[in-house]
Each structure stands twice: as structure tokens, then as C-alpha cells.
Design a protein around this motif. Sequence first.
Motif, PDB file in Angstrom:
ATOM      1  N   GLU A  37       0.823  -1.200   0.000  1.00  0.00           N
ATOM      2  CA  GLU A  37       0.000   0.000   0.000  1.00  0.00           C
ATOM      3  C   GLU A  37       0.861   1.255   0.000  1.00  0.00           C
ATOM      4  O   GLU A  37       1.980   1.269   0.515  1.00  0.00           O
ATOM      5  N   ASN A  38       0.298   2.325  -0.585  1.00  0.00           N
ATOM      6  CA  ASN A  38       0.900   3.653  -0.552  1.00  0.00           C
ATOM      7  C   ASN A  38      -0.100   4.650  -0.002  1.00  0.00           C
ATOM      8  O   ASN A  38      -1.285   4.345   0.166  1.00  0.00           O
ATOM      9  N   GLY A  39       0.372   5.856   0.270  1.00  0.00           N
ATOM     10  CA  GLY A  39      -0.493   6.898   0.787  1.00  0.00           C
ATOM     11  C   GLY A  39      -1.253   7.622  -0.304  1.00  0.00           C
ATOM     12  O   GLY A  39      -1.114   7.315  -1.491  1.00  0.00           O
ATOM     13  N   PRO A  40      -2.065   8.616   0.068  1.00  0.00           N
ATOM     14  CA  PRO A  40      -2.914   9.332  -0.897  1.00  0.00           C
ATOM     15  C   PRO A  40      -2.139  10.006  -2.027  1.00  0.00           C
ATOM     16  O   PRO A  40      -2.669  10.161  -3.122  1.00  0.00           O
ATOM     17  N   GLN A  41      -0.896  10.417  -1.765  1.00  0.00           N
ATOM     18  CA  GLN A  41      -0.072  11.058  -2.793  1.00  0.00           C
ATOM     19  C   GLN A  41       0.976  10.102  -3.357  1.00  0.00           C
ATOM     20  O   GLN A  41       1.945  10.528  -3.982  1.00  0.00           O
ATOM     21  N   GLY A  42       0.773   8.807  -3.123  1.00  0.00           N
ATOM     22  CA  GLY A  42       1.722   7.821  -3.601  1.00  0.00           C
ATOM     23  C   GLY A  42       2.919   7.623  -2.685  1.00  0.00           C
ATOM     24  O   GLY A  42       3.870   6.913  -3.041  1.00  0.00           O
ATOM     25  N   GLU A  43       2.883   8.241  -1.490  1.00  0.00           N
ATOM     26  CA  GLU A  43       4.023   8.172  -0.589  1.00  0.00           C
ATOM     27  C   GLU A  43       4.168   6.788   0.040  1.00  0.00           C
ATOM     28  O   GLU A  43       3.200   6.034   0.153  1.00  0.00           O
ATOM     29  N   THR A  44       5.396   6.466   0.398  1.00  0.00           N
ATOM     30  CA  THR A  44       5.681   5.220   1.102  1.00  0.00           C
ATOM     31  C   THR A  44       4.994   5.217   2.456  1.00  0.00           C
ATOM     32  O   THR A  44       4.973   6.235   3.162  1.00  0.00           O
ATOM     33  N   LEU A  45       4.428   4.087   2.821  1.00  0.00           N
ATOM     34  CA  LEU A  45       3.831   3.918   4.138  1.00  0.00           C
ATOM     35  C   LEU A  45       4.744   3.022   4.964  1.00  0.00           C
ATOM     36  O   LEU A  45       5.147   1.950   4.511  1.00  0.00           O
ATOM     37  N   SER A  46       5.058   3.465   6.167  1.00  0.00           N
ATOM     38  CA  SER A  46       6.035   2.745   6.962  1.00  0.00           C
ATOM     39  C   SER A  46       5.738   2.869   8.446  1.00  0.00           C
ATOM     40  O   SER A  46       5.314   3.925   8.924  1.00  0.00           O
ATOM     41  N   CYS A  47       5.955   1.776   9.146  1.00  0.00           N
ATOM     42  CA  CYS A  47       6.032   1.801  10.604  1.00  0.00           C
ATOM     43  C   CYS A  47       7.502   2.025  10.939  1.00  0.00           C
ATOM     44  O   CYS A  47       8.350   1.203  10.596  1.00  0.00           O
ATOM     45  N   ASP A  48       7.809   3.154  11.574  1.00  0.00           N
ATOM     46  CA  ASP A  48       9.190   3.517  11.876  1.00  0.00           C
ATOM     47  C   ASP A  48       9.493   3.264  13.349  1.00  0.00           C
ATOM     48  O   ASP A  48       8.662   3.542  14.217  1.00  0.00           O
ATOM     49  N   VAL A  49      10.680   2.770  13.624  1.00  0.00           N
ATOM     50  CA  VAL A  49      11.101   2.460  14.977  1.00  0.00           C
ATOM     51  C   VAL A  49      12.387   3.218  15.275  1.00  0.00           C
ATOM     52  O   VAL A  49      13.334   3.189  14.475  1.00  0.00           O
ATOM     53  N   ALA A  50      12.426   3.901  16.415  1.00  0.00           N
ATOM     54  CA  ALA A  50      13.611   4.629  16.851  1.00  0.00           C
ATOM     55  C   ALA A  50      14.034   4.086  18.213  1.00  0.00           C
ATOM     56  O   ALA A  50      13.201   3.932  19.109  1.00  0.00           O
ATOM     57  N   ARG A  51      15.338   3.816  18.362  1.00  0.00           N
ATOM     58  CA  ARG A  51      15.847   3.257  19.612  1.00  0.00           C
ATOM     59  C   ARG A  51      17.028   4.073  20.112  1.00  0.00           C
ATOM     60  O   ARG A  51      17.957   4.377  19.366  1.00  0.00           O
ATOM     61  N   LEU A  52      16.988   4.372  21.403  1.00  0.00           N
ATOM     62  CA  LEU A  52      18.085   5.035  22.089  1.00  0.00           C
ATOM     63  C   LEU A  52      18.475   4.172  23.275  1.00  0.00           C
ATOM     64  O   LEU A  52      17.634   3.836  24.106  1.00  0.00           O
ATOM     65  N   GLY A  53      19.767   3.821  23.351  1.00  0.00           N
ATOM     66  CA  GLY A  53      20.215   2.986  24.447  1.00  0.00           C
ATOM     67  C   GLY A  53      20.856   1.714  23.952  1.00  0.00           C
ATOM     68  O   GLY A  53      20.791   1.381  22.760  1.00  0.00           O
ATOM     69  N   PRO A  54      21.498   0.978  24.853  1.00  0.00           N
ATOM     70  CA  PRO A  54      22.250  -0.211  24.450  1.00  0.00           C
ATOM     71  C   PRO A  54      21.375  -1.309  23.854  1.00  0.00           C
ATOM     72  O   PRO A  54      20.211  -1.470  24.249  1.00  0.00           O
ATOM     73  N   VAL A  98      12.426   2.808  23.213  1.00  0.00           N
ATOM     74  CA  VAL A  98      12.043   2.402  21.857  1.00  0.00           C
ATOM     75  C   VAL A  98      10.719   3.083  21.512  1.00  0.00           C
ATOM     76  O   VAL A  98       9.717   2.908  22.229  1.00  0.00           O
ATOM     77  N   LEU A  99      10.714   3.858  20.451  1.00  0.00           N
ATOM     78  CA  LEU A  99       9.519   4.557  19.987  1.00  0.00           C
ATOM     79  C   LEU A  99       9.048   3.914  18.684  1.00  0.00           C
ATOM     80  O   LEU A  99       9.810   3.846  17.715  1.00  0.00           O
ATOM     81  N   VAL A 100       7.815   3.446  18.675  1.00  0.00           N
ATOM     82  CA  VAL A 100       7.231   2.819  17.491  1.00  0.00           C
ATOM     83  C   VAL A 100       6.205   3.788  16.914  1.00  0.00           C
ATOM     84  O   VAL A 100       5.181   4.068  17.545  1.00  0.00           O
ATOM     85  N   HIS A 101       6.482   4.298  15.729  1.00  0.00           N
ATOM     86  CA  HIS A 101       5.671   5.352  15.126  1.00  0.00           C
ATOM     87  C   HIS A 101       4.809   4.785  14.008  1.00  0.00           C
ATOM     88  O   HIS A 101       5.309   4.190  13.059  1.00  0.00           O
ATOM     89  N   ALA A 102       3.493   4.960  14.135  1.00  0.00           N
ATOM     90  CA  ALA A 102       2.539   4.563  13.089  1.00  0.00           C
ATOM     91  C   ALA A 102       2.507   3.053  12.880  1.00  0.00           C
ATOM     92  O   ALA A 102       2.902   2.543  11.827  1.00  0.00           O
ATOM     93  N   VAL A 103       2.047   2.339  13.885  1.00  0.00           N
ATOM     94  CA  VAL A 103       1.875   0.886  13.762  1.00  0.00           C
ATOM     95  C   VAL A 103       0.976   0.563  12.571  1.00  0.00           C
ATOM     96  O   VAL A 103       1.171  -0.434  11.880  1.00  0.00           O
ATOM     97  N   ASN A 104      -0.001   1.423  12.326  1.00  0.00           N
ATOM     98  CA  ASN A 104      -0.922   1.269  11.199  1.00  0.00           C
ATOM     99  C   ASN A 104      -0.784   2.490  10.288  1.00  0.00           C
ATOM    100  O   ASN A 104      -1.611   3.400  10.321  1.00  0.00           O
ATOM    101  N   ALA A 196      -2.857  -9.402  10.198  1.00  0.00           N
ATOM    102  CA  ALA A 196      -2.575  -8.312   9.269  1.00  0.00           C
ATOM    103  C   ALA A 196      -1.069  -8.051   9.192  1.00  0.00           C
ATOM    104  O   ALA A 196      -0.295  -8.504  10.040  1.00  0.00           O
ATOM    105  N   TRP A 197      -0.654  -7.289   8.163  1.00  0.00           N
ATOM    106  CA  TRP A 197       0.758  -6.924   8.047  1.00  0.00           C
ATOM    107  C   TRP A 197       1.240  -6.217   9.301  1.00  0.00           C
ATOM    108  O   TRP A 197       2.340  -6.494   9.806  1.00  0.00           O
ATOM    109  N   SER A 198       0.445  -5.304   9.848  1.00  0.00           N
ATOM    110  CA  SER A 198       0.848  -4.587  11.061  1.00  0.00           C
ATOM    111  C   SER A 198       0.970  -5.525  12.253  1.00  0.00           C
ATOM    112  O   SER A 198       1.781  -5.291  13.158  1.00  0.00           O
ATOM    113  N   ASN A 199       0.153  -6.577  12.274  1.00  0.00           N
ATOM    114  CA  ASN A 199       0.241  -7.595  13.312  1.00  0.00           C
ATOM    115  C   ASN A 199       1.631  -8.242  13.275  1.00  0.00           C
ATOM    116  O   ASN A 199       2.347  -8.314  14.288  1.00  0.00           O
ATOM    117  N   GLU A 200       2.024  -8.701  12.119  1.00  0.00           N
ATOM    118  CA  GLU A 200       3.313  -9.374  11.975  1.00  0.00           C
ATOM    119  C   GLU A 200       4.474  -8.414  12.225  1.00  0.00           C
ATOM    120  O   GLU A 200       5.496  -8.792  12.813  1.00  0.00           O
TER     121      GLU A 200
END
Length: 357
Positions: A37-54, A98-104, A196-200
Motif C-alpha cells: 500500500e501507498n499513501g494518498p499522494q503515492g508516498e511510502t507507508l512505513s512503521c518507523d522504529v527509533a531506539r536510544l540505548g544499548p 524504543v519509539l514505534v511510530h505509526a503501527v498502522n 494483518a501486516w501490522s500484526n506481523e
Amino acid sequence: MLRVMLFPNDYVDARERFRTLASRRGFALESYEHPAENGPQGETLSCDVARLGPSDAERVILISSGAHGVEGFCGSGCQAELLASGLLDGLPGDTAVVLVHAVNPYGFAWLRRTNEDNIDLNRNFVDHSVALANPGYDEIHNWLVPRDWDGPARAEADAAIDAYITERGLRAFQVAMTSGQYTHPDGLFYGGKAPAWSNETWRSLLRKHCANASQVIAIDIHTGLGPRGVGEVICVTSEAEYLKAKAIFGEDVTWTGGGEAVSAQVGGSLAHAAHHEIGSEKLVMVALEFGTYPIPETLEALRAETWLVARGNLKGEQADSLKKALKDAFYIDEPDWQMAVTDRFLGLFRRMKECRP
């Protein structure tokens, strides 16, 4: 002095802001791109993860947003506010954030609470090999998604819903409607027929970032239930976890199993999956539910948008109007609401940061 809030305008803005702020703060970034899937303007859709720490941190603080798509406006804003705050300074050496951005990401980008298959992710983490029934929802489905939205079928459906609520109460209607159903793919709170994909994706990132920690404290950010701007901390699993959550977050934590939470009791949530992947002995995970408008108003907006996708015309002014109404129901783009949300969230993060096993 007026604070500048960091809540996004849309999914693209949210993702760019999240990644930029996280990178500046030294977080390691990774992306789980949607394969189909893509967004309304054709943009990439992604669940992004950011981690700080060991990478081998004994303690992990996990903050997730956007499991319910359009609710990501609030969750992303909270994550951005955290990244811009000083609360990440002086993080203990044994701790990772750990920050999980946009699971869906699909729901976030397309202004849907559900994913591309109308699946409510907080009802999707179940054993799909077992037949799951919800006779309470079956009774009201045709009223929730009538044949038309502006004609006699809608009027008849509204009258039937009013009669149901008068006879059994609003809470009974909420429970029947929201506890999850698996037989009406075009309906509300549909849990799907398979993961769903977001589940996995959720399970995969939990295994990567949390499975080896000895303590994980997690918040999943939501909106739409409760008094305006109030953030209710809700335990959705066991009484044992509820008691542990109170020790961390305070005595005002509620539990769906006890009936006092603003949310009805549900199964198949992100929290249930986290317990399976991480282990209940190591995990305390709560939902943070920020109130917007009274329940009848938020449910009506959700019902209208569900009808639009199932029965209506996705092009034109009506579609734009109903999509905007859904966003407005789950995200109040006003400084006082944003300030209340930010202050509550950051206060809870302080508790998570200070908590020791």
C-alpha cells in the motif's frame, strides 16, 4: 510563554518530523515499509522504529502510536514532544527507549481508524483458526452500517439504536459494538480473518527490541474515549498486571476487567501480543486513552466513515466531510487539548524512567 506544539498536519509531516527529531537525539532508526500500500499522494507507508540505548539493555521503555490509524495524530505528537524535551537526558545506562511510530500507517495516511482491509488491529491478535462469535454485534450490525446515510434506512437504523440504548443502556451498546467481531468485514471493530501486516510487524519488532530485556514498560497511545484532554491509563489484560501498573503509573490506573475503565473489555490487542512475545513476568503494558468528545459523538463519526467505505462514494464532498469528521473526533487540533495531552504523557514518561524493578 506560549509553547509551540509539535503535533502533525498529516502522516507525511508526522513521519518526517519523527525521523528528524529522533535522528537529532541520537536514536537509531529503522523502517518497516508496507509491502502493498501507498499513501494518498503515492508516498511510502512505513512503521518507523527509533531506539536510544544499548542493544542489550536490561530495561526497555516502549512507546507506540497509530495502531488505530487516525489516532496517530495524537500519538505522533506525543512522541515528537518527548523527543524535543529534556526527559531523554540522563537515561540510565541499563535502559533503552524504543519509539514505534505509526503501527498502522495506512489508517494514519488515509484517515481511517482501521487498516487497508478494514481491520481493527486491537482486535486482530487472536487465534484465527478458531471460530470467533459476537452475537451482540450481529444484532446491531445492520443498524450501524445502513443501506444509506441520508435516507430512510439511516432514520430507521437510528431509531433502532435509540431504542436499544433506552432499553439496555449506552454501556451495553458500547460493549456490543466495540468488543470485537469477526463475521462482518464491512463493519465496525472487525478483527479480520488472518494476521494483518501490522500484526506481523508488531510481533517482529517486539522480538527484536524487547525479548531479551528483563523489564519492559510500555504505553500504547489512543484517543476517542473519556473526558476532553484527560489521559486515562488502562490495563487491558490481567488483574496481576493491573496491580503492577498502578505501582508504576499511579492509583488512577483502570482495568477493563474490573468494568471501571472508559474502554470496554477486548481481546486480541497489541498488549495481548506483547505478553505473548515478551512474557508476562517481564512486561507491564497499558493503553493511554485521551478523551476528545462524548462517546456518542465519536462513535457516530466512526460509524459514518465505516458506512462511507462500505456503501458510499469515496470521491466527492461527502467523502471529504466524513473523513474530516473522523479526524476531528479522534484528534482535537487546539492548543489547550494538545497541552493537556503533552503534560499528561510526559508526566507518565517520567514515572517510567524512574521506575526500577
